[in-house]
Write a protein that holds these residues in place. Structure first.
Motif: not given
Lengths: 112, 403
Positions: B228, B230, B235, B238-244, B247
């Motif tokens: 992604g 990303f 990570a 603190g970001l875990t996923t592409i959708e997070e 947003l």
């Protein structure tokens, strides 16, 4: 938010299943998560997520009022939510955490 | 025009196409990597007045051709020196013609014909110094906020970006759109998971379908590539996923209705909020859509952005050639480490030292100051990053820009 919660934890939207840290917490600190007292096993930086309620394996995790992926295992209230228990529903996340761990372990061996 | 509000009066350099520049620079454009060194040496003669852009590839590419045409006729550019090795495939003739037709002075330096490196650098420096002196003396005219085009990107995001910097940039965008400016946000690969929320803000149902389709294209494209949009540092922050991450990134767009969907190089036809589709069309080729943040800034500039808001949490230090970058730091700890590289300390929201509205107003004011000539942090530090790579796009459809 009704139950008492550490002021460092932010609720971004009413239906969210996670809270967000707006300041770091130290390893071993006890924090209040909506009335529940939990010990934080490792230091967590600003922006990290903590579960607000039990999240079942496979359940969508909600932040900003929207899904940010699915739980890859059951998550207890107060637990840190990150790569180890949350997976994207789109593309897998790339991180250097394993590489960093291996590098630091090797450096530790050399120093020992 | 803004008398009484304390905001600086804007002035711009008028161009033949009706747009106005907030800077008046010489662009030195290399047309293949082999000419990059000569271009860099030429531009070094006028560090603040000449900026290097260019394309490294030796194979032709319609996207790169259009990008360089748009960038060489960007409103902040007043004159253009093209630097060619001589044997590359880039169509320097069409590019020189497009620049000349825009009313700008243009010269093509062909290294193989000019006697090699030393002679080319000397000839290029003389030409650039003469043009820079003319541009420095050129008269400016009053400019309205409604004539501004402002882009926004985020880079080096972390868990704070979506809490402070991005929503504050969104507030600034709302104020700019209300004042009649054109604002552009991206990127579709970092809006995965936001497609329905965005579609609900589209000016027409047909545009909503185009927006959904652009994000679905991005999701497919990145899924094929296996990564992604990303980075590993996201990570750690603190970001875990592409959708997070998406947003959080989405917050940059503010609350205005979405007026249109454009692709790199398309100019917003009027004020309003535009989504830029940066993911190539057709089958996956040439690799990642944008290999780093500066590739996105270049695309914003190609669509006419006078300056770009750049929200960072981890701490990006980049700037850009041609159009200033306004750096908004979302994370207060990062700001304390890298204060000199930042224009706005949005992380103080997290520490209770400012509200989102206050920081949004500060970003809006910083855009006007930047337009009025005040250098941004990265600009003052001499950041002039630029990158352009291979891509392929189909033209946008009629539903993308409803009247």
């Amino acid at each position: 938010m009704t139950a008492p919660t550490d002021p460092r934890l932010l609720l971004l939207a009413p239906g969210d299943s996670v809270l967000v840290l707006r300041a770091p917490v130290e390893a071993g600190e006890e924090i209040l998560v909506e009335g529940l007292r939990v010990r934080v096993p490792k230091a967590l930086g600003m922006g990290q997520k903590i579960a607000r309620r039990p999240i079942a394996a496979g359940e969508k995790v909600i932040k900003y009022g929207a899904p940010i992926g699915s739980a890859s295992e059951a998550i207890a209230p107060g637990a840190h939510v990150h790569l180890h228990n949350l997976k994207s529903d789109y593309t897998p996340t790339h991180s250097l955490e394993e590489a960093r761990g291996a590098f630091e372990a090797a450096q530790g061996d050399r120093k020992a | 025009m803004t008398a009484g509000t304390g905001a600086p009066a804007l002035r711009g350099w008028p161009r033949a196409d009706g747009r106005k520049g907030i800077r008046n620079l010489v662009a030195v454009a290399y047309l293949v990597e082999c000419a990059h060194h000569v271009a860099r040496e030429v531009a070094a003669a006028v560090p603040d007045g000449a900026h290097v852009i260019g394309f490294p590839g030796c194979y032709p590419n319609a996207y790169a051709q259009r990008m360089l045409e748009r960038l060489c006729t960007h409103p902040n550019v007043g004159a253009v020196l093209l630097v060619s090795l001589g044997c590359e495939s880039f169509d320097r003739f069409a590019l020189a013609r497009a620049v000349a037709e825009s009313g700008r002075p243009v010269e093509t330096l062909v290294i193989q014909q000019a006697g090699g490196t030393r002679a080319s650098v000397a000839a290029g420096r003389a030409w650039v110094a003469a043009r820079a002196a003319e541009l420095a003396a050129a008269p400016s005219v009053p400019m309205a906020v409604s004539e501004l085009v402002v882009g926004t990107v985020c880079g080096g995001s972390d868990g704070t970006s979506g809490l402070t910097g991005n929503p504050a940039a969104g507030i600034a965008f709302d104020r700019l759109v209300a004042a009649g400016a054109a604002c552009i946000f991206e990127e579709t690969g970092e809006l995965i998971g936001c497609e329905e929320i965005m579609a609900a803000r589209a000016a027409t149902p047909a545009l909503a379908d185009e927006i959904r389709a652009s994000v679905a294209k991005a999701a497919r494209y990145y899924a094929t590539l296996g990564y992604g949009s990303f980075a590993a540092g996201n990570a750690e922050g603190g970001l875990t996923t592409i959708e997070e991450k998406s947003l959080g990134a989405y917050m940059k767009s503010g609350q205005s209705p979405i007026s249109g969907l454009i692709k790199p190089g398309d100019l917003p036809p009027r004020g309003g909020l535009y989504l830029m589709d940066v993911v190539p069309d057709g089958e996956v080729r040439f690799g990642f859509p944008n290999i780093n943040d500066n590739a996105e800034i270049a695309e914003m500039m190609a669509s006419g952005a006078h300056c770009t808001l750049f929200v960072t949490g981890r701490g990006s230090v980049v700037g850009s050639a041609i159009a200033p970058v306004v750096k908004i730091c979302a994370n207060p700890e990062t700001y304390r480490r890298l204060a000199e590289d930042m224009d706005v300390d949005a992380g103080r929201i997290l520490e209770g030292r400012a509200t989102l509205e206050e920081v949004g107003a500060e970003i809006f004011a910083r855009v006007l100051e930047t337009a009025a000539g005040r250098p941004t942090a990265s600009e003052a530090l001499g950041h002039r990053e630029f990158i352009l790579t291979y891509k392929s796009f189909d033209p946008i459809g009629p539903a993308c820009l409803p009247v």
